[in-house]
Design a protein around this motif. Structure first.
Motif, PDB file in Angstrom:
ATOM      1  N   ALA A  40       0.848  -1.194   0.000  1.00 28.88           N
ATOM      2  CA  ALA A  40       0.000   0.000   0.000  1.00 28.88           C
ATOM      3  C   ALA A  40       0.884   1.245   0.000  1.00 28.88           C
ATOM      4  CB  ALA A  40      -0.901   0.010   1.230  1.00 28.88           C
ATOM      5  N   TYR A  41       0.276   2.371  -0.310  1.00 29.52           N
ATOM      6  CA  TYR A  41       0.988   3.638  -0.302  1.00 29.52           C
ATOM      7  C   TYR A  41       0.812   4.336   1.044  1.00 29.52           C
ATOM      8  CZ  TYR A  41       1.788   3.345  -5.295  1.00 29.52           C
ATOM      9  OH  TYR A  41       2.224   2.955  -6.527  1.00 29.52           O
ATOM     10  N   ALA A  42       1.845   5.080   1.437  1.00 28.89           N
ATOM     11  CA  ALA A  42       1.781   5.887   2.657  1.00 28.89           C
ATOM     12  C   ALA A  42       2.115   7.329   2.296  1.00 28.89           C
ATOM     13  CB  ALA A  42       2.779   5.369   3.694  1.00 28.89           C
ATOM     14  N   ASP A  43       1.484   8.250   3.000  1.00 24.02           N
ATOM     15  CA  ASP A  43       1.738   9.671   2.761  1.00 24.02           C
ATOM     16  C   ASP A  43       3.054  10.103   3.406  1.00 24.02           C
ATOM     17  OD1 ASP A  43      -0.682   9.713   1.493  1.00 24.02           O
ATOM     18  OD2 ASP A  43      -1.720  10.882   3.030  1.00 24.02           O
ATOM     19  N   GLN A  44       3.545  11.247   2.956  1.00 21.65           N
ATOM     20  CA  GLN A  44       4.770  11.824   3.488  1.00 21.65           C
ATOM     21  C   GLN A  44       4.445  13.108   4.236  1.00 21.65           C
ATOM     22  OE1 GLN A  44       7.515  14.185   0.938  1.00 21.65           O
ATOM     23  NE2 GLN A  44       8.979  12.539   1.377  1.00 21.65           N
ATOM     24  N   LEU A  45       5.124  13.325   5.343  1.00 22.72           N
ATOM     25  CA  LEU A  45       5.000  14.558   6.108  1.00 22.72           C
ATOM     26  C   LEU A  45       6.313  15.320   5.984  1.00 22.72           C
ATOM     27  CD1 LEU A  45       3.294  16.253   8.067  1.00 22.72           C
ATOM     28  CD2 LEU A  45       4.341  14.957   9.937  1.00 22.72           C
ATOM     29  N   ARG A  46       6.231  16.606   5.631  1.00 22.00           N
ATOM     30  CA  ARG A  46       7.420  17.468   5.570  1.00 22.00           C
ATOM     31  C   ARG A  46       7.359  18.412   6.749  1.00 22.00           C
ATOM     32  NH1 ARG A  46      10.964  16.814   1.872  1.00 22.00           N
ATOM     33  NH2 ARG A  46      11.875  18.839   2.277  1.00 22.00           N
ATOM     34  N   LEU A  47       8.499  18.537   7.453  1.00 20.81           N
ATOM     35  CA  LEU A  47       8.574  19.344   8.664  1.00 20.81           C
ATOM     36  C   LEU A  47       9.734  20.325   8.581  1.00 20.81           C
ATOM     37  CD1 LEU A  47       8.419  15.988   9.824  1.00 20.81           C
ATOM     38  CD2 LEU A  47       7.142  17.385  11.401  1.00 20.81           C
ATOM     39  N   ARG A  48       9.648  21.373   9.405  1.00 24.20           N
ATOM     40  CA  ARG A  48      10.674  22.416   9.426  1.00 24.20           C
ATOM     41  C   ARG A  48      10.944  22.804  10.881  1.00 24.20           C
ATOM     42  NH1 ARG A  48      12.326  26.260   5.398  1.00 24.20           N
ATOM     43  NH2 ARG A  48      13.233  28.079   6.384  1.00 24.20           N
ATOM     44  N   PHE A  49      12.206  23.189  11.142  1.00 25.19           N
ATOM     45  CA  PHE A  49      12.648  23.557  12.484  1.00 25.19           C
ATOM     46  C   PHE A  49      13.567  24.769  12.341  1.00 25.19           C
ATOM     47  CE2 PHE A  49      15.288  21.724  16.276  1.00 25.19           C
ATOM     48  CZ  PHE A  49      14.727  22.625  17.142  1.00 25.19           C
ATOM     49  N   ASP A  50      13.147  25.909  12.866  1.00 30.74           N
ATOM     50  CA  ASP A  50      13.902  27.153  12.710  1.00 30.74           C
ATOM     51  C   ASP A  50      14.814  27.417  13.903  1.00 30.74           C
ATOM     52  OD1 ASP A  50      12.755  27.817  10.229  1.00 30.74           O
ATOM     53  OD2 ASP A  50      10.972  28.587  11.237  1.00 30.74           O
ATOM     54  N   ARG A  51      15.879  28.143  13.655  1.00 23.34           N
ATOM     55  CA  ARG A  51      16.858  28.480  14.693  1.00 23.34           C
ATOM     56  C   ARG A  51      16.213  29.202  15.872  1.00 23.34           C
ATOM     57  NH1 ARG A  51      21.943  31.891  12.924  1.00 23.34           N
ATOM     58  NH2 ARG A  51      20.727  31.449  11.116  1.00 23.34           N
ATOM     59  N   GLU A  52      15.226  30.078  15.620  1.00 27.61           N
ATOM     60  CA  GLU A  52      14.566  30.797  16.705  1.00 27.61           C
ATOM     61  C   GLU A  52      13.879  29.825  17.658  1.00 27.61           C
ATOM     62  OE1 GLU A  52      14.114  31.568  13.388  1.00 27.61           O
ATOM     63  OE2 GLU A  52      15.534  33.247  13.466  1.00 27.61           O
ATOM     64  N   VAL A  53      13.260  28.787  17.111  1.00 22.25           N
ATOM     65  CA  VAL A  53      12.606  27.777  17.948  1.00 22.25           C
ATOM     66  C   VAL A  53      13.668  27.002  18.733  1.00 22.25           C
ATOM     67  CG1 VAL A  53      11.111  25.735  17.944  1.00 22.25           C
ATOM     68  CG2 VAL A  53      10.655  27.623  16.359  1.00 22.25           C
ATOM     69  N   TRP A  54      14.781  26.663  18.065  1.00 21.41           N
ATOM     70  CA  TRP A  54      15.881  25.992  18.760  1.00 21.41           C
ATOM     71  C   TRP A  54      16.346  26.827  19.954  1.00 21.41           C
ATOM     72  CZ3 TRP A  54      18.684  21.726  19.567  1.00 21.41           C
ATOM     73  CH2 TRP A  54      19.925  21.865  20.170  1.00 21.41           C
TER      74      TRP A  54
END
Length: 195
Positions: A161-175
């Motif tokens: 079966a197929y599975a979806d992909q999740l794209r994520l982001r993490f910014d320096r300010e959050v770090w």
């Protein structure tokens, strides 16, 4: 290219060596690891793995580490550096030996790697892509500070079966907000400094 040494609380990310290749081949053949979405090639002969290690050592924008717990090799981590002038790094993937999973070692390795990326390389942000059903990776990335921004439909095919992909982001300010007080290893770079 092959990464240097990055130390976490319980793990060390280090340069891969030829002695790691049989373990890497075993991880890449494991269905549980393969289901996680990131693989560094398919299982192969030792000679082919030697060639692949030599190829990645020549890559200018991809970096590969072996993850150790004490004297035991337990996984791989990889990043892709942005193009010249682009200070966004992609977390290409992390694969752990199934025997090492569930003990916080993946989270420790991810935190150490991001400390290196934000405090040493001074990247502006990091991105990651993973199968939406990879709950373990999603929990680790969410705890770090990643936020989802896109979803790809039917990207991965596995188990019939197929599975979806999740794209994520993490910014320096959050770090800096979340981890700057407890995890900073180096003094902050001036705002004009970047990768």
């Amino acid at each position: 290219m092959l990464g240097g040494v990055i130390r976490g609380k319980n793990v060390t990310l280090r340069i891969p060596v030829e002695a790691d290749l049989p373990a890497i081949d075993g991880w890449m053949a494991d269905p549980g690891v393969r289901r996680g979405g990131w693989l560094w090639h398919e299982p192969a002969t030792l000679a082919t793995w030697k060639e692949r290690l030599a190829e990645v050592a020549k890559e200018r924008r991809q970096v590969l580490w072996t993850i150790d717990e004490g004297e035991s090799r337990i996984g791989l981590a990889s990043i892709r550096l942005g193009s010249e002038g682009n200070d966004v790094v992609e977390l290409a993937g992390m694969a752990l030996d199934p025997a090492a999973q569930g003990r916080g070692l993946g989270a420790d390795a991810a935190l150490a790697l991001h400390r290196y990326l934000f405090d040493y390389l001074n990247v502006r942000s990091t991105e990651a892509a993973l199968p939406i059903d990879n709950e373990r990776a999603r929990r680790i990335l969410a705890r770090l500070g990643y936020d989802g921004y896109a979803r790809g439909t039917a990207v991965y095919f596995r188990d019939g079966a197929y599975a979806d992909q999740l794209r994520l982001r993490f910014d320096r300010e959050v770090w800096n907000e979340r981890w700057g007080a407890s995890e900073r290893e180096y003094e902050p770079h001036p705002p004009e400094a970047s990768l």
